[in-house]
Design an enzyme around this catalytic site. Structure first.
Site, short mmCIF file in Angstrom:
data_model
loop_
_atom_site.label_atom_id
_atom_site.label_comp_id
_atom_site.label_asym_id
_atom_site.label_seq_id
_atom_site.Cartn_x
_atom_site.Cartn_y
_atom_site.Cartn_z
N GLU A 61 -10.94 0.13 1.41
CA GLU A 61 -9.64 -0.50 1.15
C GLU A 61 -8.67 0.52 0.57
OE1 GLU A 61 -7.73 -3.60 -2.06
OE2 GLU A 61 -9.85 -3.80 -1.56
N ASP A 65 -5.37 1.61 2.60
CA ASP A 65 -4.07 1.37 2.00
C ASP A 65 -3.15 2.58 2.21
OD1 ASP A 65 -2.04 0.19 0.39
OD2 ASP A 65 -2.77 1.28 -1.34
N GLU A 133 -7.03 -3.84 5.19
CA GLU A 133 -6.84 -2.45 4.79
C GLU A 133 -8.14 -1.67 4.92
OE1 GLU A 133 -3.17 -2.56 1.58
OE2 GLU A 133 -5.22 -2.70 0.84
#
Length: 321
Positions: A61, A65, A133
């Site tokens: 993640e 991102d 993400e």
């Protein structure tokens, strides 16, 4: 195209064909390292131990991102030629915000594949957006930046996101409402009406907004902020489309301002009377002081006159002798 054909041939010799096909339908290509995609779907509430450490999608993640920010910035920059930095930053933020990513994750069916503990709520933790993400992070590690960008352009933006509409969309409804109220001098309040739990024991909140003490929009959400945003969105919609509501809040505002003016005048009258009294008293003191000075001078002059008269009388007596 050639790579997909090769990967399809390799699929014939794999044991977990169904997993590969599932990702293919979602991504448009076959994973090479399917384990990293499976990790992207592993929420921390269902972490597994591997080599002495917990394995979940949080690291992916984090990577996804950053990669998503870069890809969306690349796409937005090229799509909106000549637009200024502030516009581009705002548009990118609207695309990568959790609400948008949550919706996209549901659209592509990612929400059905996430592994998480039963008590964990995707509404409360934005689990779907976080998993999306992580999926971007997995694609980047497995296939690189170019495939990531192609996935975002062809499978996500072209199908589910209208860049022109997103760029014009107001996202922070609460901030917009507060700005409107300050500009037009309206009094608004955000009131928490209810705080409870849903069927899965997730906390829920209900907020109502009043404008000049008149009920406006209300909203529910899995956080106070979410409920306030929904209430603010409904309020702004009411302001734009409900003439009766507009008439009511303007009338209430005028009544409040009149009451404030009347109170100010009432509070000011005793103050004015006190000022007049103080001025009269000061004048009296000044007059008395002036009279005292005049009296002292008069007495001094009289004393001086008597003294001079006494001296003259003595001189006359000496001359006669």
């Amino acid at each position: 195209m050639v790579c997909n054909i090769i990967d399809k041939i390799r699929l014939l010799f794999r044991k977990d064909k169904e997993s590969y096909l599932c990702f293919y339908r979602m991504l448009g290509f076959y994973p090479r390292n399917i384990e990293i995609y499976q990790q992207a779907l592993l929420h921390r509430s269902s972490s597994i131990k591997e080599k002495g450490r917990l394995l979940n999608n949080e690291r992916l993640e984090f990577l996804g991102d950053a990669i998503l920010d870069a890809i969306v910035a690349d796409i937005v920059y090229k799509h909106f030629e000549g637009k200024r930095e502030g516009f581009l930053t705002n548009t990118r933020s609207k695309i990568v915000q959790r609400e948008t990513l949550n919706r996209v994750a549901v659209e592509i069916g990612l929400n059905k594949l996430i592994k998480y503990a039963t008590k964990q709520s995707s509404h409360n933790s934005y689990m779907c957006g976080n998993a999306f993400e992580a999926l971007i992070g997995a694609i980047y590690l497995d296939r690189g930046y170019r495939v990531c960008k192609k996935f975002m352009e062809e499978r996500i933006i072209d199908r589910y996101l209208n860049l022109e509409k997103i760029s014009r969309k107001e996202v922070n409804f609460k901030s917009k409402l507060i700005e409107w109220s300050q500009k037009n001098k309206f009094e608004i309040e955000f009131n928490l009406l209810d705080q409870s739990v849903d069927a899965d024991q997730n906390p829920t909140f209900e907020t109502q907004i009043t404008v000049e003490n008149i009920p406006a929009g209300s909203g529910k959400g899995y956080s106070k902020k979410e409920s306030q945003q929904e209430a603010a969105r409904e309020t702004l919609s009411k302001i734009k489309s409900d003439p009766q509501f507009i008439d009511a809040i303007f009338a209430a505002k005028a009544e409040r301002e009149q009451a404030q003016e009347a109170k100010t005048e009432a509070d000011g009258m005793p103050q004015q009377e006190e000022t007049v009294r103080e001025e009269l008293l000061e004048s009296k003191k000044t007059a008395e002081k002036y009279d005292d000075v005049e009296r002292i001078i008069s007495e001094a002059e009289e004393a001086a006159f008597l003294e001079e008269s006494g001296k003259a009388s003595k001189e006359n007596k000496k001359e006669k002798v």
